[in-house]
Structure formats: structure tokens, C-alpha cells
Design a protein around this motif. Structure first.
Motif, short mmCIF file in Angstrom:
data_model
loop_
_atom_site.label_atom_id
_atom_site.label_comp_id
_atom_site.label_asym_id
_atom_site.label_seq_id
_atom_site.Cartn_x
_atom_site.Cartn_y
_atom_site.Cartn_z
N LEU A 32 0.83 -1.19 0.00
CA LEU A 32 0.00 0.00 0.00
C LEU A 32 0.87 1.25 0.00
CD1 LEU A 32 -2.75 -1.01 2.59
CD2 LEU A 32 -2.85 -1.13 0.09
N GLU A 33 0.46 2.22 -0.77
CA GLU A 33 1.19 3.47 -0.88
C GLU A 33 0.82 4.38 0.29
OE1 GLU A 33 2.22 6.37 -4.60
OE2 GLU A 33 0.12 6.00 -4.20
N SER A 34 1.81 4.97 0.92
CA SER A 34 1.57 5.89 2.02
C SER A 34 2.30 7.21 1.73
CB SER A 34 2.06 5.31 3.35
OG SER A 34 3.44 5.02 3.29
N MET A 35 1.85 8.27 2.38
CA MET A 35 2.46 9.56 2.15
C MET A 35 3.90 9.58 2.64
SD MET A 35 2.18 12.60 0.95
CE MET A 35 0.41 12.84 0.72
N ASP A 67 -4.47 18.14 -2.09
CA ASP A 67 -4.37 16.77 -1.57
C ASP A 67 -3.81 15.80 -2.61
OD1 ASP A 67 -5.66 17.66 0.78
OD2 ASP A 67 -7.60 17.42 -0.20
N MET A 68 -3.14 14.77 -2.10
CA MET A 68 -2.65 13.66 -2.91
C MET A 68 -3.61 12.48 -2.73
SD MET A 68 0.11 12.54 -4.77
CE MET A 68 1.66 13.23 -4.17
N ILE A 69 -3.97 11.82 -3.83
CA ILE A 69 -4.81 10.62 -3.76
C ILE A 69 -3.89 9.40 -3.74
CG2 ILE A 69 -6.67 9.31 -4.83
CD1 ILE A 69 -7.50 12.06 -3.88
N LEU A 70 -3.93 8.64 -2.65
CA LEU A 70 -3.10 7.44 -2.50
C LEU A 70 -3.92 6.20 -2.79
CD1 LEU A 70 -1.33 8.43 0.85
CD2 LEU A 70 -0.48 8.78 -1.47
N ASN A 71 -3.28 5.20 -3.42
CA ASN A 71 -3.93 3.93 -3.76
C ASN A 71 -5.24 4.14 -4.52
OD1 ASN A 71 -1.93 2.41 -2.09
ND2 ASN A 71 -3.00 3.43 -0.41
N PRO A 72 -5.22 4.94 -5.59
CA PRO A 72 -6.48 5.23 -6.32
C PRO A 72 -7.08 3.98 -6.95
CG PRO A 72 -4.57 5.99 -7.57
CD PRO A 72 -4.05 5.58 -6.23
N THR A 74 -8.62 1.55 -5.50
CA THR A 74 -8.59 0.36 -4.64
C THR A 74 -9.44 0.61 -3.40
OG1 THR A 74 -6.70 1.02 -3.25
CG2 THR A 74 -6.20 0.03 -5.41
N PRO A 75 -9.75 -0.46 -2.65
CA PRO A 75 -10.50 -0.27 -1.39
C PRO A 75 -9.73 0.56 -0.36
CG PRO A 75 -10.61 -2.56 -2.10
CD PRO A 75 -9.59 -1.90 -2.97
N HIS A 76 -8.41 0.73 -0.59
CA HIS A 76 -7.57 1.46 0.35
C HIS A 76 -7.30 2.90 -0.12
CE1 HIS A 76 -6.79 -2.35 2.41
NE2 HIS A 76 -6.54 -2.88 1.22
N GLU A 77 -8.09 3.37 -1.05
CA GLU A 77 -7.91 4.74 -1.55
C GLU A 77 -8.13 5.74 -0.42
OE1 GLU A 77 -9.65 5.78 -5.36
OE2 GLU A 77 -10.37 7.67 -4.50
N GLU A 78 -7.24 6.71 -0.31
CA GLU A 78 -7.36 7.74 0.71
C GLU A 78 -6.80 9.06 0.19
OE1 GLU A 78 -5.27 6.39 4.13
OE2 GLU A 78 -3.30 6.42 3.17
#
Length: 225
Positions: A32-35, A67-72, A74-78
Motif C-alpha cells: 500500500l502506498e503511504s504519504m 491533496d494527494m490521492i493514495l492507492n487510487p 482500490t479499497p484502500h484509496e485515501e
């Protein structure tokens, strides 16, 4: 394909179906991608702009948070804040405002929990005194109001979960307000009764004395527990 046995056989085991399934390779879970500060800034970022108008200046401040969109996809998008800009026609505070935005942006890009910034900024007091906003909310300083704007944005993107009052609490506060206004008069155009005092918890002029107990009509804080 044949295999040559170079050593003496000392034991053996017949593999069953369960044994074969047990040694099947487990598919790797996608990371998973994190900031973090190594993320490359995309060409386009989503953002929101907040207007701040204080009695201390005739010119408003405009706070833009991108804002940056992480894990676009996917269920883990934030969605996480990446940078902040503050613009105004008032150049009086240009130096410290520019420094503040660069520091906050650096904290955003560093990753981890950046929500601590909100409480740190809201705790800054102006030695010349604060001011009341519309609705009776007290702002101890301009820095604190910028902190409130960042808090509002973090709530909007889901980083901070707002503490919602239950229906029972809302009903109780509405009844308290009606009782107070019946005794002291209605609050006219104000959000809360004119005789209300400042609540130390939510910084709103909404605390009234009812039944010998100080109760905040905004957040429900009570001196009686």
C-alpha cells in the motif's frame, strides 16, 4: 525430470493432497502506498480553498490545501494533504505566513499523522488579544484560525473523525435552550443566548447557567459532568 540421489535414504514420506496444498506459494499482497517525501508531485492535485476574514485586517486570507490521492481505484484509496498556500492582499504578515506554509507543507509530505498540527496551532494566543467570529466562536489568534481551517479540511477528507452528538444529547440541549430563553428572552439573530459565556472546550460563547449547572449549548460540555 529424473533426480540423482547421491546420499543414503534414511526416511521417506508419501505426500498427501493436504501436504501439496500446504506448500502452495501464497500470492504476494500488493504494497500500500503511504504519504512520504519521496512521492513525486503529480501535475494535477485536488484542493479546497477556505476564506478567513478577521476584524484585525480589512483584507481576507485565502487558505488553499491541495491533496494527494493514495492507492487510487482500490479499497484502500485515501486522500491526504500535500501542500498549503495562503494568499492575501495584506502584505503585513507576508514573511511569517510564507514560512508557516512551507513548514506545514513539509510536515504534510513527510507522512505519518499530521493531525497534531491542528492542536498546536489552535493553542497559539495573540498577546494583543483574540476576537470573536460570527456565531460566538472565539479565536485566540490568526494562527489559531488557520489551524481551525486545516482541521475543517482534515474532517472533510476523513483524517479527523468529528465527535457527533447523539439524538438524546441534541434533544437535551434544545430543551435547555428553550428553558433559558423562556427566562431571559430569546437570542434574536445570535446563534446562542446573549447572556451566554465562553465555553473552554469548544471556544464558543454558548455556556449558560441552568439548574445551578453551567452547560454549553454548542458542544454539551457541563460543569456537573
Amino acid at each position: 525430470m529424473p533426480h540423482k540421489i547421491a546420499k543414503k535414504i534414511i526416511s521417506y514420506k508419501v505426500l498427501t493432497k493436504d501436504d501439496v496444498e500446504a506448500v502452495k506459494p501464497v500470492p504476494e499482497q500488493p504494497s500500500l502506498e503511504s504519504m512520504n517525501e519521496n512521492l513525486t508531485r503529480p501535475e494535477v492535485l485536488l484542493g479546497s480553498t477556505y476564506k478567513i476574514k478577521t476584524p484585525q485586517s480589512e483584507h481576507a486570507l485565502y487558505i488553499t490545501i491541495n491533496d494527494m490521492i493514495l492507492n487510487p481505484g482500490t479499497p484502500h484509496e485515501e486522500r491526504r494533504p500535500y501542500e498549503i498556500f495562503i494568499n492575501s492582499k495584506n502584505m503585513e504578515h507576508f514573511q511569517w505566513v510564507l514560512a508557516l506554509t512551507r513548514l506545514i507543507s513539509a510536515v504534510f509530505r513527510k507522512g505519518g499523522d499530521s493531525c497534531f498540527l491542528v492542536e498546536e496551532m489552535k493553542a497559539v494566543f495573540d498577546p494583543h488579544g483574540g476576537y470573536f467570529k460570527k456565531g460566538g466562536v472565539f479565536m485566540p489568534s490568526l494562527v489559531a484560525e488557520i489551524g481551525y481551517a486545516i482541521e475543517s479540511h482534515m474532517k472533510h477528507i476523513g483524517m479527523i473523525k468529528p465527535e457527533a452528538m447523539t439524538d438524546h444529547q441534541k434533544k437535551f440541549l434544545n430543551e435547555k435552550r428553550k428553558e433559558f430563553e423562556a427566562q431571559h428572552g430569546e437570542s434574536a439573530d445570535q446563534s446562542f443566548p446573549e447572556k451566554a459565556v465562553l465555553c473552554n472546550k469548544c471556544s464558543t460563547k454558548a455556556m449558560v447557567l441552568m439548574d445551578g449547572c453551567m452547560t454549553c449549548l454548542n458542544c454539551g460540555e457541563s460543569k456537573c459532568g
